[in-house]
Design an enzyme around this catalytic site. Structure first.
Site, PDB file in Angstrom:
ATOM      1  CE  LYS A   1       8.784   1.677 -30.134  1.00 25.86           C
ATOM      2  NZ  LYS A   1       7.570   2.595 -30.090  1.00 25.86           N
TER       3      LYS A   1
ATOM      4  CB  THR B   1       3.858   4.008 -26.535  1.00 22.14           C
ATOM      5  OG1 THR B   1       2.855   4.876 -26.186  1.00 22.14           O
ATOM      6  CG2 THR B   1       3.876   3.774 -28.014  1.00 22.14           C
TER       7      THR B   1
ATOM      8  CD  GLU C   1       8.966  10.663 -28.851  1.00 22.24           C
ATOM      9  OE1 GLU C   1       8.073  11.397 -28.414  1.00 22.24           O
ATOM     10  OE2 GLU C   1       8.845   9.977 -29.871  1.00 22.24           O
TER      11      GLU C   1
ATOM     12  CG  ASN D   1       5.953  13.753 -29.442  1.00 24.94           C
ATOM     13  OD1 ASN D   1       5.660  12.744 -30.068  1.00 24.94           O
ATOM     14  ND2 ASN D   1       6.733  13.731 -28.379  1.00 24.94           N
TER      15      ASN D   1
END
Lengths: 377, 377
Positions: B164, B175, B251, B372
């Protein structure tokens, strides 16, 4: 209140056609060639104007020509020649040597400078300089929304600074130009400027992008004797004010954040931690949305300092303690309310050392993205 | 085509209520305790699960429990205890020692892990593991929009990886969590993983924010003998595929950019330059708007390497040369057309050295900011 340049200086600003609209050319003229100091970007892709000014450190300066709308960076030999032409043209208009002319540019990188436009406009510009700083301050703006001016007294002397900022604002000097003038007589002009810059322009960050054109100029007429200590204090005050004005007017920014780090082993360690927070896109988006995501502060610090001790680290958002020496605490809702203001402080205590520093930054907004997503073609 | 775990492994995923909706708990189970290697974030604010796993390096592993929706980072002693509880609970369900259980978490930092939800769900989860990877791959997603799976053969052995990503993706491991399994027998599992990670997960950047939870696990059943060279090549292929999938699903990202740097003095120098470009908010916003603002590439490199020689540096966007050893050139309009694609390559030649590297990144979009800007409260 209109701010005037110190005795012995005058300036002017006008549009010469580099930008599609608005003023884009400014001159700062000294009555007689004066001592000066400068600090410049350390970027290896520094602009031609930066090369020129660096080469002239140690000399005296009669005038600075500044254009906005074109950075004249990464423009090769043609860009270097353009600076010489601009300096020669200003020198002819002012009846001095080209070596007494400094040049500064800000704008898009990689486009050749339209020197013909500048050279055509210069004679009437230098013939019409005025004591008020306002026209000059407006002509050097790029995406700034307001002019940036600061003044301070040092003994009987006066310091007047004008700057532009907006984005490409990063530590090691923001994407910025600052023109500081004084009638003071100072022994170590370079030392004074270096100290003031390290405590001001080197402690702000908008997007952590270091520019090719950053330049801070300090011109000193030398009529008024001052104590070095008083002068450095006043100069630092002017630089800090200009730096703060830049961050408050950051591109797309809607919030101003003061990051206070203390308890570090030494001051450079505190600066490193503060800058890491200021450079975190994730924290800066959280600021934009008033989201008290303090984990992003710890994550940024923990990435910058592998030996950060969470058990000795505390974080407050405004007065709300949200992380207390290793433990989450406080009210996220209270922290959110504090972050909803336009202006708030983040306090990080990272140990019991004496190192502390204050770093200024803004939020990362959709406007920043939109402003920077187009423009070159 | 459904992908299965290699012989000897099975997995499952389900929702246990950590996230408001969707799957958030996954287990990967080995038939018998197996050898493993792991690489972890170097962030000083590393999560409790990372501490636990690091402490168990060198042992054998029966299962990994992974939750999404909560990072269990910066949660103090309570967070450390939570990991022990999860491991003990899984060990009871699998009839093994808690020391044979690894734990991984991803999600918001600073919120205590709801261990009761996990402990309640674990028994039925481990009782229902299946050979197919899909449920596991979906349960570990956070803001990922699609599961990330890669496979490769090494001689007669098979390697299957699941990961992921999404954001907080930065060099020194994004991340990210990656779970790689193989039936191979490998002498130096740690060496192989370290090599593969350095060439893959360490060469991507979305927002240059290093996470507190980054973990890459490699579990090896050991039934099938393979040559070390073949194994490292296949493992690197799997890691590079997973890394690329992460960047392509970044993202808010709408574009995928391959940055190829060559001519550097050595490979680390090339990596540094590529990462500097990938970390530039200004370049990434320009990518978002298909704006061929190559000056931001040079500015990023010139800031990262003070000795960059522009006279030996060239930049191409796709096949369009826009900067040729010190001189702007080419067509910005042609470069813009290339950037309008979802996927393009930036090539930077910075000298005549043999150092080269490829770094993958995405654009910086208004969606990234919006995604975010909220979420914690």
């Amino acid at each position: 209140v209109a701010v005037n340049w110190p005795q012995g200086f005058a300036g002017a600003g006008a549009g010469c056609g580099i930008k599609p609209a608005g003023d884009d050319l400014a001159v700062l003229v000294a009555d007689v060639p004066v001592a000066w100091a400068g600090t410049f970007t350390r970027n290896a892709a520094a602009a031609a104007s930066v090369h020129w000014c660096r080469d002239h450190l140690g000399g005296r300066v009669k005038a600075i020509v500044c254009n906005s709308g074109n950075a004249n960076a990464c423009t090769g030999a043609e860009g270097e020649a353009a600076v010489h032409q601009v300096a020669a043209s200003a020198a002819a208009a002012l009846d001095c040597e080209p070596d007494a002319i400094l040049v500064a540019s800000t704008g898009t990188i990689g486009i050749q400078l339209p020197t013909d436009l500048i050279i055509t406009a210069l004679p009437s510009l230098v013939a019409n300089v005025v004591p008020a700083v306002d026209d000059f301050a407006r002509a050097i703006m790029t995406t700034d929304t307001k002019p940036k001016i600061a003044t301070a007294g040092a003994g009987d002397a006066t310091i007047v600074g004008v700057a532009k900022g907006a984005a490409m604002l990063a530590p090691n000097m923001a994407t910025m130009l600052a023109f500081i003038t004084t009638d003071a007589r100072v022994d170590d002009l370079h030392g004074a400027l270096s100290t003031a810059v390290s405590l001001s322009f080197d402690r702000i960050s908008v997007d952590a992008c270091e520019s090719t054109n950053d330049s801070v100029f300090l011109l000193a007429g030398g009529q008024v004797p001052v104590s070095t200590k008083d002068f450095i204090a006043a100069l630092t005050e002017v630089c800090k004010s200009l730096a703060e004005q830049m961050v408050r007017d950051a591109e797309g920014g809607s919030k101003f954040v003061r990051i206070e780090v203390s308890g570090a082993n030494d001051e450079p360690a505190a600066v490193t931690l503060g800058k890491a927070i200021a450079a975190s896109d994730l924290w800066r988006t959280a600021v934009n949305g008033s989201d008290p995501n303090w984990g992003r502060i710890l994550s940024a610090m923990g990435s910058a300092d592998r030996s950060l001790d969470l058990g000795k680290t505390s974080i407050s958002i405004g007065a709300e303690l949200v992380f207390d020496r290793g433990q989450p605490c406080g009210s996220l809702e209270a922290a959110r309310k504090i972050m909803e203001a336009d202006d708030f402080t983040v306090t990080c205590v990272v140990g019991t050392g004496s190192g502390e520093a204050e770093i200024l930054t803004s939020d990362l907004s959709t406007d920043y993205v939109t402003l920077n997503a187009t423009g070159t073609t």
